[in-house]
Design an enzyme around this catalytic site. Structure first.
Site, short mmCIF file in Angstrom:
data_model
loop_
_atom_site.label_atom_id
_atom_site.label_comp_id
_atom_site.label_asym_id
_atom_site.label_seq_id
_atom_site.Cartn_x
_atom_site.Cartn_y
_atom_site.Cartn_z
N TRP A 30 0.81 -1.22 0.00
CA TRP A 30 0.00 0.00 0.00
C TRP A 30 0.84 1.27 0.00
O TRP A 30 0.40 2.31 -0.52
CB TRP A 30 -1.01 -0.02 1.16
N ASP A 90 -0.62 7.14 5.95
CA ASP A 90 -1.79 6.30 5.71
C ASP A 90 -1.94 5.42 6.94
O ASP A 90 -1.13 4.52 7.17
CB ASP A 90 -1.53 5.47 4.45
N LYS A 138 -11.67 -0.71 8.70
CA LYS A 138 -10.92 -1.73 9.44
C LYS A 138 -11.19 -1.62 10.95
O LYS A 138 -11.59 -2.59 11.58
CB LYS A 138 -9.44 -1.64 9.12
#
Lengths: 358, 358
Positions: free
Chosen positions: A101, A172, A196
């Site tokens: 990511w 992030d 999440k």
């Protein structure tokens, strides 16, 4: 059979939150209207979105010189929005490549025309540790340094932050926001999809230093930080339900003790699984100890067929979604805030039984 | 007291849909997991998103040479995404300015660097009718013509489409998708936020001719039609719950008879209110008869204070959210698919009583 959902996201939510949504779904606050039907321009929703913001500020101790904004589009949307809003001086950003990511964020910025320098990467060792920033960052070259605080796929997390030497730090935090304690003042911008640790997929939180928000021409309105700051995140229709559900999770988080309590619980949960894996002769977690994630724990036997048999065995015992990401293989347990200790205990018990009976 | 919600969007949903969501919220299909928790990479969600697409194709009779895509970001997101994906030859688009949202689409394209020519506007008459396209469109100047099929604020709708002379026709159908029958083959691209006729805010449907989808560099991934077409609208995490809820509304729509039945019901509902307004000596709808919307009906007394008193009186009788948009004033009744005939009847009864007792 009790079902435990170890999915990497969208992921398990607190039972209390789901029950409350269910209870008040036909009529919110006695209005005769569902949260699925109310206008984002109603005073009812104003109260909801303002409470979500206030609770976020309270839980994360967000200083007053930061804005809290809500977007659609997920982390991938912010991979574009962050450089569009922040990379306006040098059109060049720096990156620590800690996995899938982090690399994706760099690719998105690059394809949008920004220069991206990867200052360190641990790709060569399959991201089994975090990349170390050994250089002193020049202060006139980069608009910011991008990191991914928790690498959902590879199972690493920053417990200490890199020293950026005045270069703004962008993080992030999608997979460990409020699961692990960070000082917001150490960052210049944090973004995180809620799916999440905080709610159902469809909202992305951006926490950004006010001094970094400026007028930027030629970018899509739905990514314009200044516009969203001015319009309380509602220049157009926001995802009303998703913001509401996130708000309920934040209330739950406050009730059970906030981020300190969550981190303590998550450490206890993660330790239980890591301790088992470290003594196991069948299963192995490949990550360097000091960089291990609290929320995402990959492990494997070394035999792909056997890994799949374990996944199936666990599913038959109500332990769901433990298949690892295809880029890493094996298994992966995601132990987000709403995963109870009992779930991890059930997982370890079953792994132990499986190993013993081999 | 029965509550009827006349909000312009987010808006009323069918009771059956809300009840079904409520019933299955704790455990989707006996999985022990909520729709709020399941992974978008699960086979359960694959089935859901594929069914939503199949039902959309079925209900709207979408030809095979069109893609059906799901985005986040609302209509405003598509105001950016459409020119980014389609205005690649001439970087110039044409617009019929029929009101607030058509003008907004033009402004967004312009600030992103595209040339925008407004070929006709009815701004001078406060958008009380649709702009007529009287010229023959040149076929080598524009990448497309943008229209807004239903003007939520001004209360007009296209019942006949403009002749574009081979120039692709792009329509923002946010407020009358599936409330009124259109032939998809008459358009090259249709987009619509679901939050008026189809579901809870957070999903935007794009129906686009496959031949118009091409590789475009330098645009955000979350707006990239080619990428979304390739990845079944899931290059990253989609708004799982919102897509699921939209799917339930589509099933309801099929059950009650599809778009033909909806249009008939909506005509009946709208006629009841228009007929009342046209004979009223107190209330007035300013829109030219042939351009009147089936879904959004503004009306006013001509006295702003009295208008507000009517809004309050209606709210006291469970007839909610009838305040007009600030740019038009007065009142506005939104009669989307899920508004029952009884709601409109209750509204007309109360307006009649109010007028009589004046």
């Amino acid at each position: 059979m009790t079902v435990y959902n170890f999915a990497a996201g969208p992921a398990t939510l607190p039972n209390e939150v789901i029950t409350q949504i269910q209870d008040e779904l036909p009529s919110l606050q006695g209005s005769g209207m569902s949260i699925l039907e109310i206008s984002h321009r109603s005073s009812m929703f104003d109260d909801i979105i303002n409470a979500v913001q206030a609770d976020l500020r309270d839980l994360m101790k967000i200083p007053d010189d930061y804005e809290v904004l809500f977007f659609q589009g997920g982390g991938t949307g912010q991979f574009a929005a962050v450089p569009m809003n922040l990379a306006t001086d040098h059109h060049r950003i720096a990156l620590l490549d800690s996995g899938h990511w982090a690399a994706k964020a760099g690719e998105e910025a690059k394809q949008l025309g920004y220069k991206v320098d990867t200052l360190a990467t641990t790709k060569a060792t399959h991201y089994d540790r975090l990349p170390a920033l050994t250089m002193t960052m020049p202060d006139d070259t980069y608009d910011y340094l991008h990191i991914c605080t928790n690498n959902t796929i590879e199972g690493t997390a920053y417990h200490e932050l890199p020293k950026t030497n005045h270069v703004p730090l962008v993080a992030d935090m999608s997979s460990n926001i409020m699961a692990q304690k960070y000082d917001v003042a150490d960052f210049d911008l944090i973004f995180a999809g809620v799916q999440k640790n905080l709610g159902p997929a469809g909202v992305t939180i951006v926490i950004v230093k006010k001094s970094l928000i400026k007028e930027v021409d030629g970018i899509p309105s739905v990514f314009n930080y200044q516009l969203f700051a001015k319009k309380n995140s509602m220049p157009n229709t926001p995802p009303v339900f998703n913001i509401y559900a996130t708000g309920l999770t934040l209330k739950w988080l406050k009730k059970v003790g906030g981020i300190d309590e969550m981190q303590a619980r998550n450490q206890k949960k993660a330790s239980l699984l890591y301790d088992f894996l470290d003594q196991s002769t069948l299963f192995n977690n490949p990550v360097k100890h000091q960089d291990r994630s609290l929320t995402n724990i990959p492990f494997m036997t070394g035999d792909a067929k056997l890994d799949l048999a374990v996944v199936d065995d666990l599913a038959a015992h109500g332990l769901m979604n433990l298949k690892g990401h295809r880029s890493v293989g094996g298994l992966r347990a995601s132990l987000y805030n709403a995963m109870p200790f009992e779930g991890v205990q059930a997982l370890v018990n079953e792994l132990y039984r499986f190993e013993k009976e081999m």
